[in-house]
Scaffold this active site. Structure first.
Site, PDB file in Angstrom:
ATOM      1  N   HIS A   1      43.828  39.829  39.998  1.00 32.72           N
ATOM      2  CA  HIS A   1      42.907  39.321  41.439  1.00 32.72           C
ATOM      3  C   HIS A   1      42.769  40.151  42.442  1.00 32.72           C
ATOM      4  O   HIS A   1      43.786  41.038  43.033  1.00 32.72           O
ATOM      5  CB  HIS A   1      42.964  37.997  41.496  1.00 32.72           C
ATOM      6  CG  HIS A   1      44.684  37.770  41.961  1.00 32.72           C
ATOM      7  ND1 HIS A   1      45.213  37.643  41.134  1.00 32.72           N
ATOM      8  CD2 HIS A   1      45.390  38.329  43.163  1.00 32.72           C
ATOM      9  CE1 HIS A   1      46.763  37.746  41.560  1.00 32.72           C
ATOM     10  NE2 HIS A   1      46.595  37.398  42.919  1.00 32.72           N
TER      11      HIS A   1
ATOM     12  N   ARG B   1      37.882  31.975  49.196  1.00 35.00           N
ATOM     13  CA  ARG B   1      39.110  32.129  50.092  1.00 35.00           C
ATOM     14  C   ARG B   1      40.571  31.711  49.902  1.00 35.00           C
ATOM     15  O   ARG B   1      40.537  30.403  49.348  1.00 35.00           O
ATOM     16  CB  ARG B   1      38.769  31.407  51.403  1.00 35.00           C
ATOM     17  CG  ARG B   1      37.083  31.890  51.997  1.00 35.00           C
ATOM     18  CD  ARG B   1      36.689  31.570  53.321  1.00 35.00           C
ATOM     19  NE  ARG B   1      35.654  31.829  53.674  1.00 35.00           N
ATOM     20  CZ  ARG B   1      34.839  33.000  54.251  1.00 35.00           C
ATOM     21  NH1 ARG B   1      35.763  34.052  54.352  1.00 35.00           N
ATOM     22  NH2 ARG B   1      33.984  33.235  54.840  1.00 35.00           N
ATOM     23  N   ASP B   2      41.056  32.378  49.652  1.00 38.37           N
ATOM     24  CA  ASP B   2      42.316  32.078  50.159  1.00 38.37           C
ATOM     25  C   ASP B   2      42.996  31.231  50.861  1.00 38.37           C
ATOM     26  O   ASP B   2      43.083  31.609  52.382  1.00 38.37           O
ATOM     27  CB  ASP B   2      43.512  33.485  50.027  1.00 38.37           C
ATOM     28  CG  ASP B   2      44.715  33.440  49.466  1.00 38.37           C
ATOM     29  OD1 ASP B   2      45.541  32.757  50.168  1.00 38.37           O
ATOM     30  OD2 ASP B   2      45.144  34.845  48.941  1.00 38.37           O
TER      31      ASP B   2
ATOM     32  N   GLU C   1      52.090  36.771  41.840  1.00 38.09           N
ATOM     33  CA  GLU C   1      51.929  35.696  41.515  1.00 38.09           C
ATOM     34  C   GLU C   1      51.092  35.149  40.678  1.00 38.09           C
ATOM     35  O   GLU C   1      52.051  34.018  39.597  1.00 38.09           O
ATOM     36  CB  GLU C   1      51.455  35.183  43.280  1.00 38.09           C
ATOM     37  CG  GLU C   1      53.093  35.758  44.225  1.00 38.09           C
ATOM     38  CD  GLU C   1      52.674  34.851  45.425  1.00 38.09           C
ATOM     39  OE1 GLU C   1      51.886  33.955  45.403  1.00 38.09           O
ATOM     40  OE2 GLU C   1      53.465  35.189  46.286  1.00 38.09           O
TER      41      GLU C   1
ATOM     42  N   ASN D   1      47.775  42.974  43.100  1.00 34.06           N
ATOM     43  CA  ASN D   1      49.331  43.226  41.925  1.00 34.06           C
ATOM     44  C   ASN D   1      49.529  43.102  41.327  1.00 34.06           C
ATOM     45  O   ASN D   1      48.526  42.332  40.187  1.00 34.06           O
ATOM     46  CB  ASN D   1      50.101  42.421  43.112  1.00 34.06           C
ATOM     47  CG  ASN D   1      50.175  42.055  45.192  1.00 34.06           C
ATOM     48  OD1 ASN D   1      49.656  43.005  45.456  1.00 34.06           O
ATOM     49  ND2 ASN D   1      49.971  41.470  45.377  1.00 34.06           N
TER      50      ASN D   1
ATOM     51  N   HIS E   1      41.969  41.444  46.634  1.00 36.56           N
ATOM     52  CA  HIS E   1      42.682  40.609  47.409  1.00 36.56           C
ATOM     53  C   HIS E   1      41.582  41.750  48.799  1.00 36.56           C
ATOM     54  O   HIS E   1      42.097  42.585  48.606  1.00 36.56           O
ATOM     55  CB  HIS E   1      44.161  40.762  47.919  1.00 36.56           C
ATOM     56  CG  HIS E   1      44.862  40.494  47.145  1.00 36.56           C
ATOM     57  ND1 HIS E   1      45.177  38.657  47.885  1.00 36.56           N
ATOM     58  CD2 HIS E   1      45.636  40.338  46.231  1.00 36.56           C
ATOM     59  CE1 HIS E   1      46.215  38.194  47.063  1.00 36.56           C
ATOM     60  NE2 HIS E   1      45.997  38.759  46.488  1.00 36.56           N
TER      61      HIS E   1
END
Length: 115
Positions: A99, A28-29, A94, A86, A101
């Site tokens: 990764h 989990r973010d 970032e 991204n 999402h």
């Protein structure tokens, strides 16, 4: 240099891990942008999508299949969800460890804001 994601995978940094196998780890973010916000990362450090190689084909596919599985487990598959990767600065990356999402649990609106 080891990324924060590699440290999570290795158990050096605590995280709410929801899935882990020999190829990928999902957690989990810590700054969720939706009710469900899970990051799915390869266990192997790969900086960006641009750095994927032919031998990474299995792990790239596993990212998507794990996203599908977790969306069902989280109860967001039927209403829908968004998958985002991204790449580099202009793409909003970032952490330089590929990764995916997994976002859902509410209507997410448009992909990009028009300017």
């Amino acid at each position: 240099m080891s990324t924060i994601f590699s440290k999570i995978i290795a158990g050096e940094i605590p995280a709410d891990i929801v899935y882990q196998d020999e190829l990928v780890t999902a957690f989990r973010d810590i700054n969720p942008q939706a009710p469900t916000h899970i990051l799915i990362v390869p266990n192997k450090e790969i900086a960006t999508v641009n750095d994927l190689a032919a031998e990474d084909e299995q792990v790239a596919g596993r990212l998507l299949l794990v996203a599908k599985k977790l969306a069902a487990q989280e109860g967001i598959a039927e209403d829908g969800y968004r998958l985002m990767i991204n790449c580099n600065q202009h793409g909003g990356q970032e952490v330089f460890h590929v990764h995916l999402h997994l976002l859902g649990g509410r209507p997410l609106g448009p992909m990009l804001m028009r300017r």
